[in-house]
Design an enzyme around this catalytic site. Sequence first.
Site: not given
Ligand code: G2H
Length: 268
Positions: A10-12, A100, A102, A184, A190, A230, A251-252
């Site tokens: 998920n690149w957001k 999601h 967010e 999640e 994040g 995360s 995500g990140g």
């Molecule tokens: C949770 C996830 C991907 P991250 O939102 O959807 O993001 O890995 O940055 O916590």
Amino acid sequence: GDRRTLIAGNWKMHMTHLDAIGLVQKLAFTVPGPVLDTAEVVVLPPFTALRSVQTLVTGDKLSVGFGAQDLSAHDSGAYTGEVSGAMLAALACQYVTVGHSERRALHAEDDAVVAAKAQAALRHGVVPIVCVGEGLDVRKAEAHVAFCTDQLDASLEGLTAEQVGGVGHGGGAGFGGGIVIAYEPVWAIGTGEVATPEDAQEVCGALRSRLAERFGPETAASVRILYGGSVKAASTAGILAGPDIDGALVGGASLDADEFAQICRIAA
Ligand code: G2H
């Protein structure tokens, strides 16, 4: 079970279409071919990069899949700024995240909106990745299992067992239909604070039990449940060890080709 492991990046709101081409090209080199025989790897770029990713993936016949991060509950009409399931399907998107945290928090999407979006995706043959998860207050009150199963119930309102389970069970390329669920926990998103494997399995197991109660054990056994929050290469093996955890929504760490490729390798 025979649920195929799914790793979704998920690149957001990161990556221009040019950045996206670079990252997908790099992924095609860093994710070894055999990994893709075992695990399904998809990226979820912003809308503006989808056409570029589609052109690259189909043109070069890459084994990386792709999807979107949101869609409208409506199929067309006077909805300025929105993108429909039909538009995603025309771009050959296999997946779309709905609900999601967010979007729930920042765009006031409630469970009814999430359910309508999941149905919109299914109408167009796009597999919705339905996200649920509790906040820190709920977790501290130890009400997380009931919170998440209730949120799942309400987010799947109106769906049939056929819609939930799809055909061909366990997701090949995604086109067999069905849905994917992502757990999640909001406090892990994040923040660098990944849930423990036990915490993640506890909720994912409860989500599958709830699916079994509502849609029957066969359908429940066919639905893939992902963990998100995360996830890094270092935490992947522990998380995926959970019997009810079939992959990760990353995500990140999905913005770094080497880290994401490492996660995919561990998952395969
Ligand atoms: C949770 C996830 C991907 P991250 O939102 O959807 O993001 O890995 O940055 O916590």
